[in-house]
Design an enzyme around this catalytic site. Structure first.
Site, mmCIF file in Angstrom:
data_model
loop_
_atom_site.group_PDB
_atom_site.id
_atom_site.type_symbol
_atom_site.label_atom_id
_atom_site.label_comp_id
_atom_site.label_asym_id
_atom_site.label_seq_id
_atom_site.Cartn_x
_atom_site.Cartn_y
_atom_site.Cartn_z
ATOM 1 N N VAL A 126 0.837 -1.197 0.000
ATOM 2 C CA VAL A 126 0.000 0.000 0.000
ATOM 3 C C VAL A 126 0.879 1.256 0.000
ATOM 4 C CG1 VAL A 126 -1.751 1.319 1.282
ATOM 5 C CG2 VAL A 126 -1.921 -1.177 1.146
ATOM 6 N N CYS A 127 1.995 1.212 0.705
ATOM 7 C CA CYS A 127 2.868 2.377 0.850
ATOM 8 C C CYS A 127 3.278 3.002 -0.487
ATOM 9 C CB CYS A 127 4.100 2.022 1.670
ATOM 10 S SG CYS A 127 3.722 1.428 3.334
ATOM 11 N N PRO A 128 3.751 2.225 -1.463
ATOM 12 C CA PRO A 128 4.153 2.885 -2.712
ATOM 13 C C PRO A 128 2.988 3.548 -3.439
ATOM 14 C CG PRO A 128 4.324 0.496 -2.943
ATOM 15 C CD PRO A 128 4.057 0.794 -1.491
#
Length: 187
Positions: free
Chosen positions: A46-48
């Site tokens: 999810v972070c990218p």
């Protein structure tokens, strides 16, 4: 305990920005609006998508005089390696702060106990270094840069127009409210 209306605690850290390493500190957050955007870890899922969304909207934040600082407990070296290998992260022009000691993550109250990872925390810091907005979401809930941009505009408006407040779903240029006895029970 809420951090709203509290001053950012002192920190110094190494960061990666646009092909270079640099040192950042709490003093860099003063004199302009800043978004401090915590995420769990480099090379994840999810972070990218969140960081790319911020990168795609970075010019809009810059037009408002807002700097973005993404922060994870990874090192600045890891941030560089991630930028070198991920097309999404390679787009980033804002500061990526490494916080392997956890000082910044703990200062903002988003360290996951016993894990060494940050929660998904978003903080808006005003030019005085005071936190005006905070949001923390669970692991699987990605954030939206356009909604963050709307909230930044509302915070800036309220600061520049004492005595006015922005109602729900307020967008730039729309009508605001002036709290008074006359409004009580009329909304």
């Amino acid at each position: 305990m809420s951090l709203i209306n509290t001053e950012v605690k002192p920190f110094t850290a190494q960061a990666y920005k646009d092909g270079k390493f640099l040192t950042v500190s709490d003093s860099d957050l003063k004199g302009k609006w800043s978004v401090v955007f915590f995420y769990p870890a480099d090379f994840t899922f999810v972070c990218p998508t969140e960081l790319e969304d911020l990168a795609d909207n970075y010019a809009e934040f810059q037009k408002l005089g807002v700097e973005i600082y993404s922060v994870s407990t990874d090192t600045h070296f890891s941030h560089k390696a991630w930028a070198d290998t991920s097309p999404a992260i390679g787009k980033i022009k804002y500061v990526m702060v490494g916080d392997p000691s956890g000082v910044i993550t703990n200062n903002f109250g988003v360290m996951r106990e016993g894990q060494g990872l940050a929660d998904r925390g978003t903080f808006l810091v005003d030019p005085d270094g005071v936190i005006q907005f905070m949001e923390i979401t669970a692991e699987g809930i990605g954030r939206n840069a356009a909604e963050l941009l709307r909230k930044v505009k509302a915070a800036k408006y309220v600061r520049e127009h004492p005595g006015e407040v922005c109602p729900a779903k307020w967008e730039e240029g729309e009508k605001t409210l002036a709290p008074s006895l006359d409004l009580v029970g009329k909304i």
